[in-house]
Design a protein around this motif. Sequence first.
Motif, short mmCIF file in Angstrom:
data_model
loop_
_atom_site.label_atom_id
_atom_site.label_comp_id
_atom_site.label_asym_id
_atom_site.label_seq_id
_atom_site.Cartn_x
_atom_site.Cartn_y
_atom_site.Cartn_z
N ASN A 86 0.90 148.64 15.64
CA ASN A 86 1.48 147.87 14.55
C ASN A 86 1.30 148.48 13.16
OD1 ASN A 86 2.30 145.11 15.92
ND2 ASN A 86 0.27 145.63 16.74
N TYR A 87 0.36 149.42 13.02
CA TYR A 87 0.08 149.98 11.70
C TYR A 87 -0.19 151.48 11.83
CZ TYR A 87 -0.76 145.01 10.91
OH TYR A 87 -0.63 143.64 10.87
N HIS A 88 -0.57 152.10 10.73
CA HIS A 88 -0.92 153.52 10.73
C HIS A 88 -2.34 153.69 11.26
CE1 HIS A 88 -1.85 157.57 9.07
NE2 HIS A 88 -0.53 157.75 9.15
N TRP A 89 -2.61 154.85 11.91
CA TRP A 89 -3.94 155.07 12.50
C TRP A 89 -5.05 155.05 11.46
CZ3 TRP A 89 -6.46 159.19 10.47
CH2 TRP A 89 -5.71 160.28 9.99
N LEU A 103 -5.77 152.88 9.40
CA LEU A 103 -6.36 151.55 9.29
C LEU A 103 -7.57 151.40 10.22
CD1 LEU A 103 -6.14 148.78 7.97
CD2 LEU A 103 -4.62 148.06 9.82
N TYR A 129 -4.23 147.65 19.08
CA TYR A 129 -3.42 146.76 18.26
C TYR A 129 -3.03 147.43 16.94
CZ TYR A 129 -2.07 142.79 15.36
OH TYR A 129 -1.39 141.96 14.52
N ILE A 130 -3.98 148.14 16.34
CA ILE A 130 -3.70 148.81 15.06
C ILE A 130 -2.67 149.92 15.24
CG2 ILE A 130 -4.70 150.32 13.31
CD1 ILE A 130 -7.29 148.67 13.55
N ASP A 177 -10.07 152.32 7.75
CA ASP A 177 -10.05 151.53 6.52
C ASP A 177 -10.62 150.12 6.71
OD1 ASP A 177 -8.94 153.66 5.21
OD2 ASP A 177 -6.88 152.94 5.36
#
Length: 526
Positions: free
Chosen positions: A162-165, A167, A158-159, A170
Amino acid sequence: MAAERNKFIKIIIIITTITAAIMELIDMSIINVALNNISGTLGATLEDASWVVTSYAIANVIIIPLTGFLSRYFGRKNYYLTSIIIFTIASYMCGASTSLWMLVFWRFVQGIGGGALLSVSQGILFDQFKPEEKGIAGGIFGMGIVIGPTIGPILGGYIIDNYHWALIFDINIPIGIVAALLTWKFIDRKEDEYNIDRNAISIDYMGILSLAIGIGALQYILEKGQSEDWFQTEHIRYLTALAVVSLAFFIWWELHTKTPAINLRVLKNRNLVGSNVLTFVCGFGLFGSVYLFPVMVQRVMGYTPTESGLAMVPGALVTIFAMPFIGTALGKGVKPIYFVILGFTLFILHGYTSSMASPDASKGWFAMTQIFRGVGTGCLTVPLLSQAVVGLKVQDMAYGISLNNMFRQLGGAFGIAIMNTYATNRFATHRSDLVSNLQENNPLLTERIEGISQGLIAKGINPMAARQAAHGVLDHTLSNQAQMQAYLDGFLLISIFFVCTIPFMLLLKNQTMDAETRAKIAAEAH
């Protein structure tokens, strides 16, 4: 009022320790679905990117058997709190990494901190339960052990979509901060932690150093041997000699020194030997398959990271429902060997049915294989830990539990490395076999190339370029088929490993622990 407060504190401690343990294990598998993305972003090959996984596993394998000693030396609460802080800081640095090898280094540091989140959490959790409730406690902790590696790819997928790896790492930061605060506030020191005489505790520097060198060298050989032509390469030969000498010296030293970091003398117990071998294979199968599956469905079948993670949900769900029942059954005196036999059977079915998949296999097919793996792993994790300490003296139980945890993580590290190397080797073999079957005078081949060419010409591509592109399309299809076969061979290898180690079940004592013994384990563990 006091009873309600104690109940509240107990719940807080249970949530803290389970969350910390799951967080540690999630970080061993969450990275799997991100390897393609990380390798592309940081300009590395997929084989090199796999070091992000194995460096963490190596650190875990080194630190876990030492947690008993480190807890005694620094005090359990101090060591646990410090490990959470190290893990959290390393998570931040992983997310901030700008090169592959910077990421690999901080993953190793993260694994050093994470070792206590698994091992010490178990002892702290068990302290919250009465003797007759230890089976339930084991089930709760075992659920975390199994769920962590399973839901890691789901969250990671999911990350990544939808986002940068970054995260992936983080998200540990707020969780780590809260866990550190709760540990500082609610987890009490044990009585013997208030007056620790560190001068009276001897540090086994030679044992720790030889273990770290031996495991590190061995893991490098497993990771890089295939790509560097094994023993045809000089530094692989040197590292092989270093691994053999270091590990042999480690075993000799730990058996002869008066204050070993890891008391290997407990391995005189054949029941513990059998349990550890079976636990190693369990770790091999769990982490190896969790590594192999998302890479296969993404690279060959076109799944997105989220889809590959969701495909593993069935295994996680059945584990969630199975583990409490298994823990309760063990608490009521059901013999662990029954669960071990069932777990091996299901894991063999998982590997075999997964190896029969085709490129157009449905998600339902994979759901079935994931259910086999989920229930199978649940049937092995806690029962093997319970079985490992049967017949040990009370003073040896902590060492037995530490070794059992080490063999699980060692099996996982080997599983990831061997699956990566084996799949690469089998891909080359299958590709060579497929290419040898392509003959220019084969009418079917000619017809296939002409069909692709005409389709490209119809889209406006000139005939010469269309024919070259047709050969490229055919080459890509051939590589996909070879990759698929290589990954399926990996699943079959997992089944073979389980089948070959079935005889070690004969070393297990067919008995269970009474409530008093389980209470002693809780008091002595870590």
